[in-house]
Scaffold this motif. Sequence first.
Motif, PDB file in Angstrom:
ATOM      1  N   LYS A  45       0.860  -1.141   0.141  1.00  0.00           N
ATOM      2  CA  LYS A  45      -0.097  -0.036  -0.015  1.00  0.00           C
ATOM      3  C   LYS A  45       0.806   1.187   0.088  1.00  0.00           C
ATOM      4  O   LYS A  45       0.703   2.253  -0.974  1.00  0.00           O
ATOM      5  CB  LYS A  45      -0.745  -0.103   1.206  1.00  0.00           C
ATOM      6  CG  LYS A  45      -1.490   1.392   1.391  1.00  0.00           C
ATOM      7  CD  LYS A  45      -2.225   1.447   2.823  1.00  0.00           C
ATOM      8  CE  LYS A  45      -2.776   2.841   3.197  1.00  0.00           C
ATOM      9  NZ  LYS A  45      -1.949   3.892   3.070  1.00  0.00           N
ATOM     10  N   TRP A  73      -1.135   3.957  -2.480  1.00  0.00           N
ATOM     11  CA  TRP A  73      -2.537   3.625  -2.626  1.00  0.00           C
ATOM     12  C   TRP A  73      -3.272   3.975  -1.378  1.00  0.00           C
ATOM     13  O   TRP A  73      -2.745   4.105  -0.259  1.00  0.00           O
ATOM     14  CB  TRP A  73      -2.818   1.967  -2.900  1.00  0.00           C
ATOM     15  CG  TRP A  73      -2.316   1.834  -4.351  1.00  0.00           C
ATOM     16  CD1 TRP A  73      -2.062   2.598  -5.304  1.00  0.00           C
ATOM     17  CD2 TRP A  73      -2.014   0.378  -4.476  1.00  0.00           C
ATOM     18  NE1 TRP A  73      -1.648   1.685  -6.538  1.00  0.00           N
ATOM     19  CE2 TRP A  73      -1.713   0.296  -5.986  1.00  0.00           C
ATOM     20  CE3 TRP A  73      -1.808  -0.983  -4.136  1.00  0.00           C
ATOM     21  CZ2 TRP A  73      -1.162  -0.744  -6.668  1.00  0.00           C
ATOM     22  CZ3 TRP A  73      -1.442  -2.015  -4.655  1.00  0.00           C
ATOM     23  CH2 TRP A  73      -1.301  -2.108  -5.976  1.00  0.00           C
ATOM     24  N   GLU A  99      -7.966   1.281  -2.591  1.00  0.00           N
ATOM     25  CA  GLU A  99      -7.237   0.983  -3.650  1.00  0.00           C
ATOM     26  C   GLU A  99      -6.525  -0.205  -3.427  1.00  0.00           C
ATOM     27  O   GLU A  99      -6.235  -1.059  -4.301  1.00  0.00           O
ATOM     28  CB  GLU A  99      -6.385   2.372  -4.386  1.00  0.00           C
ATOM     29  CG  GLU A  99      -7.212   3.477  -4.606  1.00  0.00           C
ATOM     30  CD  GLU A  99      -6.329   4.447  -4.936  1.00  0.00           C
ATOM     31  OE1 GLU A  99      -6.572   5.730  -5.847  1.00  0.00           O
ATOM     32  OE2 GLU A  99      -5.264   4.801  -4.148  1.00  0.00           O
ATOM     33  N   THR A 100      -5.844  -0.391  -2.265  1.00  0.00           N
ATOM     34  CA  THR A 100      -5.151  -1.597  -2.051  1.00  0.00           C
ATOM     35  C   THR A 100      -6.044  -2.793  -2.079  1.00  0.00           C
ATOM     36  O   THR A 100      -5.511  -3.795  -2.872  1.00  0.00           O
ATOM     37  CB  THR A 100      -4.478  -1.428  -0.443  1.00  0.00           C
ATOM     38  OG1 THR A 100      -3.672  -0.225  -0.470  1.00  0.00           O
ATOM     39  CG2 THR A 100      -3.612  -2.636  -0.295  1.00  0.00           C
TER      40      THR A 100
END
Length: 485
Positions: free
Chosen positions: A78, A83, A87-88
């Motif tokens: 991450k 991110w 998003e991760t």
Amino acid sequence: MIQRQHLQRSIFEAAIGSIEKLIEGLIEPPLQRLDEVLADEQLLATVLGRLAQRWAQSRKRGRPGTPAEVVLRMLVLKRIKSWSFDETEREVRSSLVYRYLVRVYFEQVPDAKTLIRLSRVIGTEGIEAIHRRLLEMAKEQGLIKGRRARVDTTVVETNISYPTDSSLLADGVRVLTRGLKRVERMTGVVGQKVRNRKRATTRRVLEISRAARSRNLKNSRARLEAGYRRLLSLVRATVRDAERVMTELADGLRVAVSQRASKVVMRAQAQIAQMLPLVRRVIAQTRARIVGGDQHYRDKVLSLFEPHTEAIRKGKTSKPTEFGKLVKIQEAENQCVVDYQLYEHRPDDRTLLIPSLTAHQQIFGRVPHLLAADRGFWSHANKQAAQGAGVKRVCIPAVGKPSAEQRAEQHQRWFRRGQRVRAGCEGRISVMKRRDGLARCLYRGPDGIQRWVAWGVVSNNLWVITTAGRPRRKQLLPTRVTRNA
């Protein structure tokens, strides 16, 4: 119950083949090197130990939780990729390469909320333990030897908008009114109804902004002061309503109608209790600045949501004032950050040199041969203390008009080379701001900014370790044309 890693592979792999065969040749060399670094047993043991401290019987009881190996790799991925938690989760779920890299395989990917909780469980102490282990790995590989040390400071900004007194007062009215309306909705109207003054507050803020932009200097100051007086009266009225409601809750005059309503009232009451002292401080500083003319009011509140924020001036032309916290970055060879400190209140840079030298000595067991810093760290006492500790070359420019001896020293070749080494710290800080997220902290609270800075340092050192030994591009020299005689 915590577990080290996924012990059993999914039966789904028997039908389509193992994930290693599916991604063969698809992993980039930096990610493959990162996978080798994160396979270190001591890194995994660090995360496992932090997860075990979450509950008393975490190692023996409870349903199976997210494995420590998955937690470590997902949090590292991450931060390296910059991110968000959402998003991760999305990227790992949709990529076989990332599924293999974080060792989740074909199992369920932890969602964003789970990652947020696990990140807080690891905490600052866990991230510092990861940082120390990465330094040991860098020393084992010969990347850092402790012969050089360079120190500099920078500002990590908190995630706030540019603070003005009018915007802070408007935020106070908005947050207090929202909490009061929630309490009133869950307890009913008791005595006087809570008044919503948000629209009137917005109008007063617009009046103040128009007066501040006015070109008529004679009337703008009077209009600005009149607008602030009207705004302050609205804020004080909202504060009186909040004090009255808090008194009614304490005396038992307001009672929640259900168990769910009671939880809502408790959360709103806690938020109002936290916000009231801050709003009072904003009222005091606004009166002192606008009415009293005190432009140097001490202990200013710069954000109601991040009250630990400080206003720091570093002499930048593009950004004269930065709002956040001061961070010290200390490096050794190969741009590896060996020590970092985040300060609750901004210290004088001159007080940071000797503690930095002590930290270097604790990490490497000896003082550096070269100690480089900018002129903000200069003092005659610092230079004598560093030389007395055993530093051969103290490369710090003197402040003010240098003496003849200082000029002669600063013109020597080793001093100029040391200053070129020191200039690299500016570039490293710039890289960490752009790539590793040190420009602006996206976590909340003092603990959040501690974890954010620590993960940024870990991300930088992982880049250093994973790219070590990578061949650089050869510089193409222009072909030399020779003429025959």
